[in-house]
Design an enzyme around this catalytic site. Structure first.
Site, PDB file in Angstrom:
ATOM      1  N   GLY A  18      -0.085   2.795   7.734  1.00  0.00           N
ATOM      2  CA  GLY A  18      -0.080   2.149   8.215  1.00  0.00           C
ATOM      3  C   GLY A  18      -0.044   0.801   7.496  1.00  0.00           C
ATOM      4  O   GLY A  18      -0.339  -0.077   9.336  1.00  0.00           O
ATOM      5  N   LYS A  19       0.681   0.953   7.243  1.00  0.00           N
ATOM      6  CA  LYS A  19       1.451  -0.613   7.652  1.00  0.00           C
ATOM      7  C   LYS A  19       2.516  -1.358   8.601  1.00  0.00           C
ATOM      8  O   LYS A  19       2.287  -2.320   9.387  1.00  0.00           O
ATOM      9  CB  LYS A  19       2.404  -1.039   5.837  1.00  0.00           C
ATOM     10  CG  LYS A  19       1.688  -0.790   4.935  1.00  0.00           C
ATOM     11  CD  LYS A  19       2.572  -0.545   3.629  1.00  0.00           C
ATOM     12  CE  LYS A  19       3.199   0.111   3.120  1.00  0.00           C
ATOM     13  NZ  LYS A  19       2.899   1.435   3.302  1.00  0.00           N
ATOM     14  N   GLU A  68     -16.876   8.442 -13.372  1.00  0.00           N
ATOM     15  CA  GLU A  68     -16.693   6.819 -13.098  1.00  0.00           C
ATOM     16  C   GLU A  68     -18.337   6.411 -13.138  1.00  0.00           C
ATOM     17  O   GLU A  68     -18.001   5.301 -13.566  1.00  0.00           O
ATOM     18  CB  GLU A  68     -15.777   6.373 -11.581  1.00  0.00           C
ATOM     19  CG  GLU A  68     -14.242   7.032 -11.100  1.00  0.00           C
ATOM     20  CD  GLU A  68     -12.908   5.884 -12.729  1.00  0.00           C
ATOM     21  OE1 GLU A  68     -13.599   4.866 -13.048  1.00  0.00           O
ATOM     22  OE2 GLU A  68     -12.182   6.972 -12.964  1.00  0.00           O
ATOM     23  N   GLY A  91       0.767  -1.160  -0.036  1.00  0.00           N
ATOM     24  CA  GLY A  91       0.164   0.100   0.104  1.00  0.00           C
ATOM     25  C   GLY A  91       0.664   1.230   0.151  1.00  0.00           C
ATOM     26  O   GLY A  91       2.037   1.864   0.257  1.00  0.00           O
ATOM     27  N   PRO A  92       0.441   2.358  -0.142  1.00  0.00           N
ATOM     28  CA  PRO A  92       0.675   3.724  -0.179  1.00  0.00           C
ATOM     29  C   PRO A  92       1.868   4.107   0.799  1.00  0.00           C
ATOM     30  O   PRO A  92       1.534   4.120   2.039  1.00  0.00           O
ATOM     31  CB  PRO A  92       0.605   4.572  -0.822  1.00  0.00           C
ATOM     32  CG  PRO A  92      -1.288   4.501  -0.953  1.00  0.00           C
ATOM     33  CD  PRO A  92      -1.594   2.290  -0.070  1.00  0.00           C
TER      34      PRO A  92
END
Ligand code: ADP
Ligand code: MG
Ligand code: ZN
Length: 609
Positions: A196-197, A415, A191-192
């Site tokens: 919160g990794k 979208e 993830g970017p």
């Protein structure tokens, strides 16, 4: 040690210096008793900027863990010099994955402190990028434990859910072993930055109450060949002794890049050796021994495929930027320990902060608290938070992922355009989710389609349907705004490719019939030109046909959106309000879409009526 002059500086100045990448190194020192504890920071600016030192104080609203996470993200070296850390230095050394960091720190402390007397040449380079991950508790046995739990991580429920199983295994491994279930050895958090990794990995260790051994992959790769590999070996040896435990490797891409890439010098030997060692270690240990490896990366696409093979990092967990309700949860977590006045509406803040990652939200709350303190307030007011948003956004805009309100609006309609056309077209998979949560450069929003089943054959009308769906985004922009943006270039590329394939590979045009103009390519070799030799006239005809089918598909998309204009507006509004539209709510809305009559004719004949 000579006395050094350090000036006092505000914490916000420190944060600014950090953001501007001016900070070289930070020392953290907790002083005072349990009740009146405060955390002092001493930091040094980069040598190129004069290397001046400053003192500052960590605000009470921020934990040392958060600070360390922040420093890690800015790749700044830090060392914890807290009283208890110093007292237990001996046991701490055992935990350090690179003693170089400590040596480097002491060397810096004593300025000209006898580096040459050190007998380990590897550590005397002073070049180490190692960071010391201090752990909130260093128990008497010297095991590192973290006090972070899942309650500290918000807005990433799916990732948490997946990791709960790991926690359960660490807590009660026997249950799994008895049944003969094998745990995954490695979990890859993808993830970017700032989502919160690292926090999640720590929370897994905290929840399971097991030691947390953490290292950044870049620390493995040093100047001397062989150091990285031996550090990896070392790490795994330590982990095995401490099992059950979590080993966390941050920035896995630093060593995990595909081997034998396009480096003219034949690749980075040191990095490859380190990677090979990691693979060997992973193969060599049994997940059931209770060592679980968690790694994080924001660039999964460059990882060596060998890392993702079964028995290695075979489980990938996506940690994405939060949507509005996720941001609300994160804001709640971070305002827990901050005095907030009643006029602060977190819901409104969540709506204002589209595109913010967890770290940005944490930073926002802290900035607001600093502003409130500076303004001598008793509690943080909405005005402080709004001012803080402006500051944080200014920082984020440099990384260009915050949309202006007008851009957001265009993306929303775009979208919904895909979704509406896709819902009516054959061959377009079921639309399962629409999102306008920004995802970094390039992709602004997305419409997710889940295929009902794997498809190997596509019918002609389905192919047309897909092309129209791809063009639905651009069509919506034109229908609503009467002008178009650059946001559809990828769609247009894909639509054109499909249209060309229909004619040159699938033989679906009436004019040519089943003639292939494209030589099918080997799956493995990329050997240049693929079109058959053909006359210029034929090539011109192909181009003409491609153009025709694209235009017809586009006209069809426009017709659909014009007929369903009301629905388009309603859905776009929901998306603007909530950023994500999925599940039954989406289904109900899409079920109201109506098919124009001439579209059916076009699908059947390929001719716009
Ligand atoms: P990453 O490792 O993905 O780059 P970190 O885990 O280092 O991100 O996050 C940095 C800090 O930002 C955390 O220590 C925490 O304060 C805050 N943060 C990030 N994501 C979250 C989240 N999902 N919930 C709560 N806080 C978060
Ligand atoms: Mg991280
Ligand atoms: Zn699009």
């Amino acid at each position: 040690m000579k006395t050094q002059t350090s000036s006092q500086s505000a914490y916000s100045t420190f944060l600014n210096d950090l953001n501007d990448q001016k900070v070289q190194q930070v020392f953290i020192k907790r002083v005072g008793g349990v009740s009146s504890q405060e955390t002092r920071l001493e930091y040094r600016l980069k040598m190129a900027l004069g290397g001046k030192r400053y003192f500052t104080q960590l605000p009470k609203t921020q934990t040392v863990d958060e600070l360390e996470a922040l420093l890690s993200r800015h790749q700044v070296q830090f060392t914890d010099l807290s009283d208890n850390a110093a007292n237990t230095a001996a046991s701490l050394v055992g935990l350090l994955l690179s003693t170089g960091a400590l040596v480097g720190a002491f060397a810096w402390l004593s300025k000209n402190g006898g580096m040459s007397s050190l007998n380990n040449p590897m550590d005397s380079t002073g070049k180490t990028k190692a960071r010391v991950y201090n752990n909130t508790n260093t128990s008497s046995k010297g095991k590192a434990k973290t006090t972070i739990t899942f309650a500290d991580v918000a807005g990433v429920d799916e990732a948490k859910q997946e990791l709960k199983e790991v926690v359960d295994f660490l807590k009660d491994g026997d249950k799994y072993r008895k049944i003969g279930a094998k745990m995954p050895k490695g979990v890859l958090l993808v993830g970017p930055p700032g989502t919160g990794k690292t926090l999640l990995a720590k929370a897994v260790a905290g929840e399971a109450n097991v030691p947390f051994l953490s290292v950044a992959a870049s620390e493995f790769v040093e100047m001397y060949v062989g150091v990285g590999a031996s550090r990896v070996r070392d790490l795994f040896n330590k982990a095995k002794k401490q099992a059950p435990c979590i080993v966390f490797i941050d920035e896995l891409d630093a060593i995990g890049k595909s081997r034998g890439g396009n480096n003219p010098n034949g690749g980075n030997d040191e990095r490859e050796q380190t990677l090979n060692q990691l693979l060997t270690e992973m193969d060599g240990f049994d997940g059931n021994a209770g060592v679980i490896l968690i790694a994080a990366t924001n660039r999964p696409e460059i990882l060596d495929p060998a890392l993702k093979r079964a028995g290695r990092f075979d489980r990938q967990v996506l940690v994405d930027r939060p949507d509005k309700s996720g941001r609300l949860e994160i804001l709640k977590v971070h305002s827990r320990h901050v005095l907030m006045s009643e006029d602060v509406d977190l819901e409104v803040l969540a709506a204002y902060t589209s595109g913010f990652a967890g770290a940005d939200l944490a930073n926002l709350i802290n900035e607001a608290a600093l502003l409130a303190a500076r303004n001598n307030r008793q509690a943080v007011m909405m005005a402080d938070v709004k001012e803080a948003i402006e500051r944080v956004v200014a920082g984020l805009e440099k990384r260009s992922r915050i949309l202006t309100p007008q851009e957001r609006k265009i993306v929303a309609y775009h979208e919904v355009g895909h979704a509406l056309v896709g819902a009516l077209m054959p061959g377009s998979n079921q639309v399962s989710k629409i999102s306008i949560v920004p995802r970094g450069k390039g992709a602004l929003g997305y419409t997710m389609q889940t295929p009902e089943a794997d498809r190997f054959l596509m019918l002609e009308d389905e192919l047309r349907g897909q092309i129209a769906t791809l063009l639905g985004g651009r069509a919506a922009e034109e229908v609503v705004f009467s002008k178009v943006s650059t946001g559809a270039s990828d769609d247009i590329q894909k639509a054109t490719d499909l249209a060309e394939k229909a004619i040159t590979q699938y033989g679906m045009s009436l004019d040519f019939g089943p003639i292939a103009f494209e030589k099918t390519q080997s799956q493995f070799l990329d050997n240049g030109s693929t079109r058959r030799a053909m006359g210029g006239e034929v090539a011109g005809k192909i181009d003409e046909l491609v153009k025709q089918s694209i235009h017809q598909a586009y006209d069809t998309a426009v017709a659909i959106l014009n007929l369903n204009r009301d629905l388009l507006e309603r859905m776009a509004q929901v998306l603007l309000d909530e950023e994500v539209l999925e599940g039954d709510r989406l289904k109900e809305l899409l079920a109201q879409a109506q098919m124009p009559v001439n579209t059916q004719i076009w699908l059947a004949t390929g001719q716009v009526a």
